[in-house]
Scaffold this motif. Structure first.
Motif, PDB file in Angstrom:
ATOM      1  N   ASN A 268       0.802  -1.228   0.000  1.00  0.00           N
ATOM      2  CA  ASN A 268       0.000   0.000   0.000  1.00  0.00           C
ATOM      3  C   ASN A 268       0.831   1.271   0.000  1.00  0.00           C
ATOM      4  N   VAL A 269       2.149   1.151  -0.176  1.00  0.00           N
ATOM      5  CA  VAL A 269       2.973   2.353  -0.160  1.00  0.00           C
ATOM      6  C   VAL A 269       2.506   3.298  -1.266  1.00  0.00           C
ATOM      7  N   SER A 270       2.290   4.566  -0.892  1.00  0.00           N
ATOM      8  CA  SER A 270       1.717   5.549  -1.819  1.00  0.00           C
ATOM      9  C   SER A 270       1.931   6.938  -1.247  1.00  0.00           C
ATOM     10  N   PHE A 271       1.389   7.925  -1.931  1.00  0.00           N
ATOM     11  CA  PHE A 271       1.468   9.296  -1.435  1.00  0.00           C
ATOM     12  C   PHE A 271       0.826   9.404  -0.051  1.00  0.00           C
ATOM     13  N   HIS A 272      -0.341   8.747   0.130  1.00  0.00           N
ATOM     14  CA  HIS A 272      -1.051   8.847   1.403  1.00  0.00           C
ATOM     15  C   HIS A 272      -0.223   8.269   2.537  1.00  0.00           C
ATOM     16  N   ALA A 273       0.521   7.197   2.260  1.00  0.00           N
ATOM     17  CA  ALA A 273       1.347   6.584   3.294  1.00  0.00           C
ATOM     18  C   ALA A 273       2.579   7.427   3.601  1.00  0.00           C
ATOM     19  N   LEU A 274       3.089   8.149   2.590  1.00  0.00           N
ATOM     20  CA  LEU A 274       4.346   8.885   2.733  1.00  0.00           C
ATOM     21  C   LEU A 274       4.175  10.358   3.090  1.00  0.00           C
ATOM     22  N   ARG A 275       2.913  10.880   2.980  1.00  0.00           N
ATOM     23  CA  ARG A 275       2.749  12.335   3.119  1.00  0.00           C
ATOM     24  C   ARG A 275       3.160  12.856   4.496  1.00  0.00           C
ATOM     25  N   GLU A 276       3.043  12.002   5.543  1.00  0.00           N
ATOM     26  CA  GLU A 276       3.420  12.451   6.879  1.00  0.00           C
ATOM     27  C   GLU A 276       4.786  11.919   7.298  1.00  0.00           C
ATOM     28  N   ALA A 277       5.462  11.195   6.408  1.00  0.00           N
ATOM     29  CA  ALA A 277       6.779  10.632   6.748  1.00  0.00           C
ATOM     30  C   ALA A 277       7.830  11.740   6.700  1.00  0.00           C
ATOM     31  N   GLY A 278       8.441  11.995   7.842  1.00  0.00           N
ATOM     32  CA  GLY A 278       9.469  13.037   7.860  1.00  0.00           C
ATOM     33  C   GLY A 278      10.714  12.607   7.102  1.00  0.00           C
ATOM     34  N   ASP A 279      11.039  11.322   7.157  1.00  0.00           N
ATOM     35  CA  ASP A 279      12.225  10.783   6.496  1.00  0.00           C
ATOM     36  C   ASP A 279      11.785   9.617   5.619  1.00  0.00           C
ATOM     37  N   VAL A 280      11.692   9.847   4.323  1.00  0.00           N
ATOM     38  CA  VAL A 280      11.201   8.819   3.402  1.00  0.00           C
ATOM     39  C   VAL A 280      12.136   7.620   3.384  1.00  0.00           C
ATOM     40  N   LYS A 281      13.457   7.864   3.444  1.00  0.00           N
ATOM     41  CA  LYS A 281      14.420   6.747   3.424  1.00  0.00           C
ATOM     42  C   LYS A 281      14.198   5.828   4.629  1.00  0.00           C
ATOM     43  N   LYS A 282      14.029   6.433   5.804  1.00  0.00           N
ATOM     44  CA  LYS A 282      13.788   5.619   7.000  1.00  0.00           C
ATOM     45  C   LYS A 282      12.460   4.871   6.881  1.00  0.00           C
ATOM     46  N   PHE A 283      11.456   5.529   6.312  1.00  0.00           N
ATOM     47  CA  PHE A 283      10.157   4.886   6.126  1.00  0.00           C
ATOM     48  C   PHE A 283      10.303   3.629   5.275  1.00  0.00           C
ATOM     49  N   LEU A 284      11.064   3.747   4.178  1.00  0.00           N
ATOM     50  CA  LEU A 284      11.262   2.595   3.286  1.00  0.00           C
ATOM     51  C   LEU A 284      12.123   1.522   3.959  1.00  0.00           C
ATOM     52  N   ASP A 285      13.131   1.962   4.727  1.00  0.00           N
ATOM     53  CA  ASP A 285      13.964   0.986   5.458  1.00  0.00           C
ATOM     54  C   ASP A 285      13.111   0.163   6.418  1.00  0.00           C
ATOM     55  N   ASP A 286      12.149   0.817   7.046  1.00  0.00           N
ATOM     56  CA  ASP A 286      11.302   0.130   8.019  1.00  0.00           C
ATOM     57  C   ASP A 286      10.388  -0.904   7.366  1.00  0.00           C
ATOM     58  N   LEU A 287      10.218  -0.796   6.041  1.00  0.00           N
ATOM     59  CA  LEU A 287       9.384  -1.772   5.342  1.00  0.00           C
ATOM     60  C   LEU A 287      10.141  -3.070   5.049  1.00  0.00           C
ATOM     61  N   ARG A 288      11.465  -3.023   5.114  1.00  0.00           N
ATOM     62  CA  ARG A 288      12.259  -4.225   4.841  1.00  0.00           C
ATOM     63  C   ARG A 288      11.981  -5.297   5.906  1.00  0.00           C
ATOM     64  N   ILE A 289      11.959  -6.552   5.482  1.00  0.00           N
ATOM     65  CA  ILE A 289      11.653  -7.666   6.377  1.00  0.00           C
ATOM     66  C   ILE A 289      12.955  -8.385   6.760  1.00  0.00           C
ATOM     67  N   ASP A 290      13.212  -8.483   8.073  1.00  0.00           N
ATOM     68  CA  ASP A 290      14.387  -9.205   8.584  1.00  0.00           C
ATOM     69  C   ASP A 290      13.929 -10.585   9.039  1.00  0.00           C
ATOM     70  N   LEU A 291      14.007 -11.551   8.146  1.00  0.00           N
ATOM     71  CA  LEU A 291      13.487 -12.889   8.435  1.00  0.00           C
ATOM     72  C   LEU A 291      14.291 -13.588   9.532  1.00  0.00           C
ATOM     73  N   SER A 292      15.512 -13.142   9.761  1.00  0.00           N
ATOM     74  CA  SER A 292      16.332 -13.793  10.793  1.00  0.00           C
ATOM     75  C   SER A 292      15.729 -13.611  12.181  1.00  0.00           C
ATOM     76  N   LEU A 293      14.880 -12.595  12.319  1.00  0.00           N
ATOM     77  CA  LEU A 293      14.258 -12.341  13.619  1.00  0.00           C
ATOM     78  C   LEU A 293      12.864 -12.953  13.726  1.00  0.00           C
ATOM     79  N   LEU A 294      12.367 -13.500  12.636  1.00  0.00           N
ATOM     80  CA  LEU A 294      11.048 -14.145  12.644  1.00  0.00           C
ATOM     81  C   LEU A 294      11.261 -15.657  12.588  1.00  0.00           C
ATOM     82  N   HIS A 295      11.626 -16.231  13.728  1.00  0.00           N
ATOM     83  CA  HIS A 295      12.067 -17.631  13.770  1.00  0.00           C
ATOM     84  C   HIS A 295      11.015 -18.595  13.241  1.00  0.00           C
TER      85      HIS A 295
END
Length: 711
Positions: A317-344
């Protein structure tokens, strides 16, 4: 005051052809012939009761369907053979019609959660807004295609969602005992290890759909008391105790939930850590309550699934509506990454393939973060401008009209909505329709309707008597908003039906000139007469013209009295004419007051000289004798075709026959109050040419006069 210019109604570019419309057999209308100028304001002015609202409905309903138009069938045509159906001819190019009336106000305006239905579509969702969204969506196109084209991925998301929803976790981090999954686990072991007494039912309990069989068996149990035979197969001496024990041992709802739980675990097999899947399958076969460790295992697995799904959902669902209040777009996108090593619990090759694909697409998107920031900023400016422009325009109108309300457009999830607030109370008025007066609701709704019509762009906009009930200040503010400015009805094919003359005079003061017609009707047949600038004159001029053109001295006196009244010259001439039309043998000053007194001879002489400025041969006693003859007055009433003159002669008749003609006291009072002092507009139409007295009023006057002679 700017008057509609006559030349503009005739000097039309050849490319513009008026639409000639004929309406037949609709309510009280036998036939109505009107014209509409495309991309122009068409004002149709006519008296009440003529059928203006029926014209509006006929045009609206025809554009909807033949069945809807049929609702206007006159009563006299209902059940008639052959059928006489309503018809609208000549309007083929009018495919869509948007009409402002009470139905629009009740259906679309002053909603509980926004001031007008679809306020986002009306005020924000412009071509520029959509173009900005398209630019932003283009960056995420590859990421979204992963979800759109990934059939297996979407199936996996569906199965994970089903497993997540099967279990609930309390605020204290405990497994909810009320969840479907917890209840299912209570019968899981019993489906594999069937009690000894119920071994005879093993094949049914272990079938693909045991819950359905258990439900069926439980429904038949109530018939066991009717006979010793089996209620299912009539076998003699059935074991009722065993039969009743099935539903006592197995809850059909819990069994159904367990079947679903086992099915979804089976489908998710490849996406779960093998050890976690094995442990999960073990839990579905427990004969005892779960241990604390087993419950913690489920809670942790549930949390990992929630995290996994939320990341996938956010990426999809990433879109303008999801990003309009994001102060740091790079951090927002980083937070979407999935770290499977932590999901045992989700570590598996199948899940790793999903994660690798999604994270790679996010890397591609993040490489364009500068471009994303630029496009997001540009789109936010676009939205901000739209909000400010629309808020300012509507709030300026509300202030100019004297209303203590203001609108505010705010974000609402992936959309926007317009709220209505009062100066004395912040926050949306959910019951705005109850707080606003009838006039306030209509005025505000009219402006909202204008924006809605500009969005929908119908072939025809119809305004059915929209401003007649407003005072002059509010009327001017509303008309200015409707027909001037960036979002007004300029260049829109618009039909304004009204019984108020002012819109025909004041609606356009600068740019587009309206096409104005007077609607005249007799016996259900309506025709239109163009109103030109020469037709709109002061009522003083109307009176002078009619005095000069009239051959009957009584008719001259009617207009002479009105002329002196309009001029504010309530001198002896006015008093003398007023006494004459009240058929008084002795003229009075200040009648029906404590200061009532007969006019002196010098006052009568003074008044006579003043009247003779307009009526050279005026003689009070001669005309009085004429007016005291009912037959002579009736002859004048029958001779004139002008409704205004008929009404004034009827008022004379009420002086001659007060008992007979005032039997209908309500109607007589209505005539005296309505036509004693006419409207106060400076500019008027000559009633000899534009007869605005409703046909029913003239007919009622004639009926009462005729009845007087029959008596």
């Amino acid at each position: 005051m700017t008057i509609p210019v006559a030349e503009d109604q005739t000097s039309v570019p050849e490319a513009v052809q008026d639409i000639a419309v004929v309406i037949r057999d609709c309510n009280s209308i036998a036939e109505a012939a009107i014209t509409l100028r495309p991309r122009a304001l068409n004002i149709k002015y006519g008296p009440n009761g003529l059928g203006k609202s029926t014209i509006a409905r006929a045009l609206t309903y025809r554009a909807e369907s033949a069945e809807r138009l049929g609702e206007l069938t006159p009563f006299k045509h209902l059940g008639v053979t052959p059928a006489v159906l309503p018809a609208v001819e000549g309007a083929d190019e009018i495919k869509t019609v948007l009409t402002f009336d009470d139905e629009y106000v009740s259906s679309f305006v002053f909603r509980k959660d926004e001031v007008v239905e679809n306020s986002f579509e009306i005020f924000i969702n412009t071509d520029e807004y959509r173009a900005g969204l398209a630019e932003i969506d283009e960056i995420f196109e590859s990421l979204k295609e992963t979800f759109l084209e990934g059939v297996e991925l979407n199936e996996a998301i569906g199965h994970f969602t089903e497993l997540r929803d099967a279990f609930g976790v309390t605020a204290a981090g405990k497994l909810s005992k009320a969840s479907r999954g917890s209840k299912a686990l209570s019968v899981g072991g019993k489906l594999d290890v069937i009690p000894e007494a119920l071994q005879g039912y093993s094949e049914f309990i272990k079938s693909d759909n045991p819950a359905k069989w258990i439900t069926w068996q439980a429904q038949g149990k109530e018939y066991l008391s009717l006979s010793d035979n089996c209620p299912f197969c009539s076998t003699v001496s059935v074991d009722k105790t065993t039969a009743e024990k099935v539903s006592a041992e197995y809850n059909s709802a819990a069994v159904k939930n367990m079947s679903s739980l086992r099915a979804v675990i089976d489908k998710l097999g490849g996406y779960l850590n093998p050890e976690h899947r094995e442990q999960l399958e073990t839990l579905t076969k427990l004969l005892t309550d779960m241990t604390a460790e087993q419950e913690r295992f489920l809670v942790n697995l549930h949390g990992e699934i929630v995290t996994f799904l939320s990341k996938l959902t956010a990426a999809r669902n990433v879109s303008f509506h999801a990003l309009r209040e994001a102060g740091d777009v790079k951090k927002f996108l980083d937070d979407l990454r999935i770290d499977l090593s932590l999901l045992h619990g989700l570590r598996s090759n199948a899940t790793q393939d999903i994660v690798t694909s999604i994270n790679a697409k996010l890397d591609d998107v993040e490489a364009r973060v500068i471009d994303i920031n630029k496009r997001i900023s540009r789109q936010k400016r676009t939205v901000g401008q739209l909000i400010q422009e629309n808020q300012r325009a509507i709030n300026d109108f509300l202030r100019s009209a004297g209303y203590k309300y203001a609108v505010r457009i705010e974000e609402n999830g992936d959309s926007y909505r317009m709220l209505l607030e009062h100066q004395d109370k912040a926050g949306h008025l959910e019951s705005a329709g109850q707080h606003l007066s009838y006039g306030e609701k209509n005025a505000f709704a009219l402006v909202l309707f204008m924006y809605d019509a500009r969005r929908r762009q119908p072939d025809l906009v119809v305004l059915d008597d929209p401003v007649s009930s407003f005072d002059k200040t509010k009327k001017f503010a509303i008309l200015h908003q409707l027909f001037h400015g960036q979002n007004s009805f300029k260049d829109v094919t618009c039909l304004l039906l009204t019984h108020d003359l002012e819109p025909a005079i004041d609606v356009v003061r600068t740019s587009a000139t309206p096409v104005v017609h007077f609607l005249a009707g007799r016996s259900g047949v309506i025709s239109e007469l163009p109103i030109t600038s020469e037709d709109i004159i002061t009522f003083s001029e109307v009176c002078k013209q009619n005095i000069a053109n009239a051959s009957d001295p009584v008719i001259q006196c009617i207009y002479a009295r009105r002329l002196l009244e309009v001029r504010g010259a309530r001198n002896m001439g006015y008093e003398l004419l007023s006494n004459l039309l009240h058929v008084r043998d002795v003229p009075l000053l200040n009648p029906h007051t404590d200061a009532e007194a007969p006019m002196t001879q010098s006052e009568i002489d003074e008044g006579t000289e003043e009247v003779r400025e307009w009526l050279r041969n005026f003689d009070y006693q001669t005309l009085l004798a004429d007016l005291k003859d009912p037959q002579a007055v009736k002859a004048r009433f029958d001779a004139t075709d002008v409704g205004y003159e008929k009404v004034q002669l009827f008022r004379v008749f009420t002086e001659l026959s007060p008992t007979t003609l005032t039997r209908d006291k309500i109607f007589t009072k209505f005539v005296n109050e309505t036509y004693h002092i006419e409207n106060e507009y400076v500019m008027q139409l000559n009633p000899k040419e534009f007869d605005a007295v409703p046909e029913y009023v003239v007919a009622a006057c004639k009926q009462l006069i005729d009845a007087n002679f029959q008596d």
